[in-house]
Design a protein around this motif. Structure first.
Motif, PDB file in Angstrom:
ATOM      1  N   UNK A 295     -16.328  -4.864  99.953  1.00  0.00           N
ATOM      2  CA  UNK A 295     -16.006  -6.250  99.624  1.00  0.00           C
ATOM      3  C   UNK A 295     -15.034  -6.398  98.459  1.00  0.00           C
ATOM      4  N   UNK A 296     -14.862  -5.329  97.670  1.00  0.00           N
ATOM      5  CA  UNK A 296     -13.937  -5.404  96.528  1.00  0.00           C
ATOM      6  C   UNK A 296     -13.101  -4.136  96.462  1.00  0.00           C
ATOM      7  N   UNK A 297     -11.782  -4.310  96.266  1.00  0.00           N
ATOM      8  CA  UNK A 297     -10.883  -3.165  96.069  1.00  0.00           C
ATOM      9  C   UNK A 297     -10.018  -3.467  94.846  1.00  0.00           C
ATOM     10  N   UNK A 298     -10.037  -2.568  93.865  1.00  0.00           N
ATOM     11  CA  UNK A 298      -9.217  -2.729  92.659  1.00  0.00           C
ATOM     12  C   UNK A 298      -8.314  -1.505  92.522  1.00  0.00           C
ATOM     13  N   UNK A 299      -7.006  -1.736  92.543  1.00  0.00           N
ATOM     14  CA  UNK A 299      -6.046  -0.620  92.564  1.00  0.00           C
ATOM     15  C   UNK A 299      -5.245  -0.586  91.263  1.00  0.00           C
ATOM     16  N   UNK A 300      -5.202   0.578  90.622  1.00  0.00           N
ATOM     17  CA  UNK A 300      -4.412   0.755  89.387  1.00  0.00           C
ATOM     18  C   UNK A 300      -3.480   1.954  89.552  1.00  0.00           C
ATOM     19  N   UNK A 301      -2.162   1.718  89.681  1.00  0.00           N
ATOM     20  CA  UNK A 301      -1.238   2.865  89.718  1.00  0.00           C
ATOM     21  C   UNK A 301      -0.943   3.322  88.289  1.00  0.00           C
TER      22      UNK A 301
END
Length: 512
Positions: free
Chosen positions: A432-438
């Protein structure tokens, strides 16, 4: 862990128990000297910049004004993200038990370490789990012995021998010795051996030590992939640092590692200026005595527009590399580049709140019994990820327990590229949640080692992040911060005898 020699133990005990609780200036720093600098600028408020502010305050005393410039969040590559009710670490995650500066910081700042939650590890080759840790230590050891002979124990001994040399830097720094280049600092730590490691790949170094190719592919490569997102063709020194990051006893800071940066900034009594530095140049001004004095003009851009200020000393604590910084240095002779050669390697951190599809890992174990929390990967074509791990919050609440994969929880994936919708749906039954940090998290380490950037860019202009081209880690930044603070102090007060000196034991005998 192999047994340490009594001599090593006594050195570590002396360093840690005796000298590290003083919290005062190093034994060799001079008492309050006349004509201290009035203003110092530090550019960057990550672990390097905030540690530099802390050590500069120790070296130069209460009278100097220290400004720390940071356009983003204090902490830099130490960062957290909130998912649901909890915060989770997205940046630098673990600290080695022998990282004495980081230990000293949390003791001085009164920040406790995070509660330890037991974890189990597995290795994935893109199709199936080639190794899965048991709950029983003896079973793990027997499996490793059966498959790799004594390679695993020998690896621990090899890493221990590198760490024993590495520990020398704390003694040099405690007695106030500084080094003008990364190469000289490494030589003081480990002699020609460390410089040799910098100029060969980890694979070459370990093959030379008699490790098998199968062991390097199956065990060593997964460790370098999770820690640096790169293969065993990184340099041998950063490779040994990476293997130390697989030791037992690793720890983290309660509430998130970035709290150390905020604490150091507060403790150093520095002023945080929320602005991006655009350029640094030399300005000559008349002085009271009728002579001229030179200063560094720092130009910056903040929310309220542009500004500039003059400083006696400037420390650059952000990488001067493409994609990491746009600071220019006009008018210097010889010129100072705004970007040094080499590039930073991208690692994408993706946090997913969802239910893992354990069959993605090729296991037939039911999810309710799958309790592995750390999945490393081999360097094979089938692996689109570098690692997969079940995350614990940065603050562990009372009664918290790590649950099996049949439950919805937060997973962290390291990958070289952002995950596609298709990849996410293959790896997770639901989310339900996706947090992406490049992150441009660390240099791309490709030996042979080019000459590292200098610590000294100009007379009183220093570059802390030069150290990253040897190895990038919280403790390496703290060591470099201490070194740069000592360099700035000794060069300001013309104490050349404290710079680039080796054979510490001989020198101490003379001083004592």
């Amino acid at each position: 862990m192999p047994t340490m020699s009594l001599q090593t133990l006594s050195l570590r005990a002396l360093l840690f128990l005796g000298l590290w609780h003083t919290g005062r200036r190093s034994l060799a720093s001079a008492p309050e000297l006349q004509h201290q600098p009035k203003k110092i600028a530090v550019v960057g408020a990550g672990i390097g910049g905030t540690a530099a502010a802390y050590f500069l305050r120790q070296e130069f005393g209460a009278g100097v004004k220290i400004d720390v410039f940071e356009p983003g969040t204090v902490g830099g590559r130490l960062a957290t993200v909130k998912i649901g009710d909890y915060e989770y670490e997205t940046g630098g995650a673990v600290i080695h038990p022998l990282n004495l500066h980081m230990k000293h910081f949390i003791e001085r700042l009164g920040i406790p370490p995070r509660k330890d939650i037991p974890s189990k590890m597995a290795i994935f080759d893109g199709k199936e789990l080639v190794f899965e840790e048991s709950n029983w230590f003896i079973i793990n050891m027997l499996r490793l012995l059966w498959r790799y002979g004594f390679n695993f124990l020998r690896m621990q001994m090899w890493v221990e021998s590198v760490l024993d040399k590495f520990m020398r830097i704390y003694q040099y720094q405690q007695y106030g010795y500084a080094f003008s280049s990364v190469e000289r600092l490494l030589h003081a730590m480990g002699g020609d051996n460390f410089l040799t490691l910098m100029n060969q790949t980890l694979e070459e170094a370990m093959m030379g030590e008699g490790f098998s190719q199968v062991f390097i592919n199956d065990v060593v490569a997964p460790i370098t992939r999770v820690n640096y997102g790169q293969s065993v063709r990184i340099n041998g020194f950063v490779g040994a640092t990476s293997l130390a990051g697989a030791d037992s006893g690793l720890w983290a800071v309660d509430g998130g590692n970035k709290k150390v940066c905020a604490g150091l900034l507060y403790n150093s009594k520095s002023e945080l200026i929320p602005a991006r530095v655009t350029s640094v140049s030399v300005k000559v001004r008349p002085s009271k005595t009728g002579n001229t004095a030179s200063f560094y003009e720092v130009n910056y851009l903040g929310e309220s527009g542009s500004g500039h200020a003059l400083y006696d000393i400037v420390v650059i604590a952000t990488p001067l590399h493409q994609g990491k910084s746009e600071i220019t240095f006009p008018g210097f002779s010889p010129p100072i580049p705004s970007h040094y050669p080499g590039r930073y390697h991208q690692t994408v951190t993706t946090l997913i709140h969802g239910k893992l599809n354990v069959s993605y890992l090729g296991t037939t174990e039911p999810a309710s019994e799958f309790s592995v929390s750390e999945v490393l990967t081999t360097d094979s074509k089938g692996c689109v990820i570098n690692s997969l791990s079940a995350l614990n919050p940065v603050h562990i609440p009372d009664g918290y327990k790590q649950r099996s994969a049949s439950h919805t929880k937060v997973w962290k994936v390291f990958s070289p590229k952002p995950l596609t919708q298709e990849q996410l749906e293959t790896m997770f039954l639901s989310y339900d949640t996706v947090s992406e940090t490049p992150w441009l998290a660390y240099p791309a380490y490709r030996p042979p080692h080019r000459k590292t950037p200098p610590f000294i860019l100009h007379n009183r202009l220093y570059y802390l992040n030069a150290i990253e081209w040897a190895a990038s880690a919280m403790e390496m930044s703290a060591i470099s911060a201490r070194n740069v603070a000592l360099l700035a102090h000794h060069r300001w007060h013309q104490q050349a005898g404290k710079i680039d000196q080796e054979d510490l034991h001989m020198r101490l005998r003379g001083e004592l």
